[in-house]
Design an enzyme around this catalytic site. Structure first.
Site, PDB file in Angstrom:
ATOM      1  N   ASP A 158      -1.989 -10.174  -6.399  1.00  0.00           N
ATOM      2  CA  ASP A 158      -1.976  -8.716  -6.509  1.00  0.00           C
ATOM      3  C   ASP A 158      -3.368  -8.161  -6.767  1.00  0.00           C
ATOM      4  OD1 ASP A 158      -1.000  -5.923  -7.485  1.00  0.00           O
ATOM      5  OD2 ASP A 158       0.825  -6.967  -6.895  1.00  0.00           O
ATOM      6  N   ARG A 166       5.569  -2.361  -1.757  1.00  0.00           N
ATOM      7  CA  ARG A 166       5.499  -3.595  -0.980  1.00  0.00           C
ATOM      8  C   ARG A 166       6.903  -4.171  -0.794  1.00  0.00           C
ATOM      9  NH1 ARG A 166       2.718  -7.547  -5.522  1.00  0.00           N
ATOM     10  NH2 ARG A 166       4.652  -8.430  -6.376  1.00  0.00           N
ATOM     11  N   TRP A 172       9.803  -1.726  -6.311  1.00  0.00           N
ATOM     12  CA  TRP A 172       9.309  -0.465  -6.867  1.00  0.00           C
ATOM     13  C   TRP A 172       9.539  -0.458  -8.372  1.00  0.00           C
ATOM     14  CZ3 TRP A 172      12.940   2.762  -3.265  1.00  0.00           C
ATOM     15  CH2 TRP A 172      14.273   2.518  -3.579  1.00  0.00           C
TER      16      TRP A 172
END
Length: 488
Positions: free
Chosen positions: A287, A177, A190
């Site tokens: 999330d 993302r 990441w």
């Protein structure tokens, strides 16, 4: 189902009534999340929002919102066929030597498929029909979703990131993302063990003051997207595996500003770089856990160039408490994982990642138990064999008389076959998803294994209970006259 690119896939979904065009104006700021979530929870179609206020670009969501559509994206028609993909991956990961001439001949189709996987490199690609450079670069012209009220900024969610480490020929693909910072800057989120992050770490060690090239694809074909989240053997590129799924070689083209390659039919491509030492705080964002994650620093991605097709489609998703699109993907990929595990551990009967466990945090495994301590070996196998399970916190191992996908069965086995002290394994200081705020240290926490199998001599000194079952003759006799009893 075979298809050539994302647009062909969309057209075929629409012909099957598996995609719905939404012409009513729906905003990418929160509204698309709510609409997509309602449709996904009802098992509804993929959505193409054609009227996005303030943007001249349609938005595609819920592409993989059902297991059926994931299977179609992998070139199959049903979830059952995904086991065959898993068997293929298992054969490619650790091929068995032929047992004789006949066996060698039978393996030729697989060999032929493998040889035909190599990507095809082309020029004049569709994804480079239009080019934005220098002052033309403006990420705010893309209808990037803001998914939840507490999100700090719009977030690219289906960015397919291509990187390559120094002295490597193979390019790595991963989905990470990216938070929108400005017209030409994003934050690349990441985790340190992921392929892109490892490439970047190696680059900084080799070239500590040089920019690291990156390309981000938005709107790749489904096979390429799914290849990026599948446990492809290290000896095989994700692009090659995507070609196998699609039934034709992946067409790649070289980026304009660097030597990375991207899918020629991609809708949008972002070209740019990471500057060593240039980081920014990322988050908070809602999330897949159902919570907002904490803020943490990640590299800043500077976009030098945006290329796109005629009338590009922006592909997006949202993440939240399951079920969401990643959870549906997890259910489908579960079937791919099983043959991979069974090839290495044939005693495994079934393997299940319940979607309510945030896709990967809890696993239930059933086995044909063969010796004392067998369940503990399987726990260690799950945690270590595939890197996809390094963040799995809980592993429950049951006998093969238990249905791994039925919580009534699993809980019965746990409550009748487990002693908490003897049958619980705790492992401390292991890798944990940094989004897991329950762990005491970010990225480091414990794991629990639960042995819910029947115990063998050596594991217990007591006589083990025998499960109650009805006599087979009586069962057949009663079933034979059941309809005569006037009972439902």
């Amino acid at each position: 189902m075979k298809y050539s690119d994302l647009r062909d896939f969309i057209a075929q979904l629409e012909s099957r009534e598996l995609l719905k065009r939404i012409d009513y104006p729906v905003s990418p700021h929160l509204e698309m999340t709510l609409v997509s979530d309602k449709v996904l929870r009802s098992g509804g179609p993929a959505l193409l929002f054609t009227n996005t206020p303030n943007y001249n670009m349609p938005v595609l969501t819920n592409l993989f919102g059902t297991v059926e559509r994931v299977a179609l994206g992998m070139g199959e028609e049903s979830i059952v066929a995904l086991r065959e993909i898993g068997k293929l991956l298992a054969a490619l990961k650790e091929p068995d030597p032929p047992k004789g001439f006949k066996d060698a001949f039978s393996k030729l189709p697989l060999l032929k498929q493998a040889l035909n996987m190599a990507p095809k490199y082309v020029s004049g690609a569709e994804c480079q029909t239009h080019v934005w450079e220098k002052d033309e670069v403006d990420l705010t012209l893309l209808p990037i979703q803001t998914c939840w009220p507490g999100d700090v900024a719009p977030l690219i969610t289906w960015g397919l990131v291509t990187t390559r480490g120094p002295h490597q020929s193979r390019e790595n693909m991963g989905i990470y993302r990216q938070q929108l910072l400005s017209k030409n800057k994003l934050i690349m989120r990441w985790l340190s063990h992921r392929g892109g992050a490892l490439d970047y770490q190696a680059w900084q060690q080799e070239y500590p003051k040089e920019r690291f090239p990156v390309a981000v694809t938005l709107g790749a074909d489904p096979a390429t997207i799914l290849a990026a989240v599948t446990p492809v053997p290290d000896t095989l590129s994700e692009y090659a595996f995507a070609g196998l799924l699609r039934g034709q070689r992946t067409r790649l083209t070289r980026c304009i500003g660097n030597d990375l390659h991207v899918p020629a039919s991609a809708e949008i491509v972002l070209e740019g770089y990471l500057e060593p030492g240039n980081e920014a705080p990322e988050g908070p964002y809602g999330d897949h856990t159902g919570y907002y994650n904490e803020v943490q620093s990640f590299p800043v991605f500077t976009v030098e160039r945006i290329t796109h097709r005629d009338k590009p489609i922006y592909h997006s998703t949202y993440t939240g408490r399951p079920p969401d699109e990643p959870a549906i993907l997890g259910v489908a990929l579960n079937e791919v994982f099983i043959p991979l595990l069974q090839k290495q551990f044939p005693e495994i009967v079934d393997f299940y990642l319940p979607p309510e466990g945030c896709s990967y945090r809890l696993a239930v495994v059933t086995i044909k138990k063969q010796y004392p301590g067998h369940a503990k070996r399987i726990m260690m196998a799950v945690w270590s064999f595939l890197r996809q399970f390094m963040y799995t916190k809980f592993v429950i191992v049951c006998d093969d008389d238990v249905d791994a996908r039925n919580w009534q069965d699993v809980i019965w086995a746990m409550t009748t076959r487990m002693d908490p002290s003897r049958d619980t394994v705790m492992v401390e200081n292991t890798p944990i998803d940094y989004l897991d705020f329950a762990s005491p240290v970010s990225g480091l926490g414990s794991k629990m294994g639960m042995d819910a199998t029947s115990k063998w001599p050596g594991e217990t000194q007591r006589e083990w209970g025998k499960p109650i079952t009805m006599d087979e003759d009586v069962l057949n006799r009663v079933n034979g006259y059941w309809s005569l009893l006037g009972l439902k």
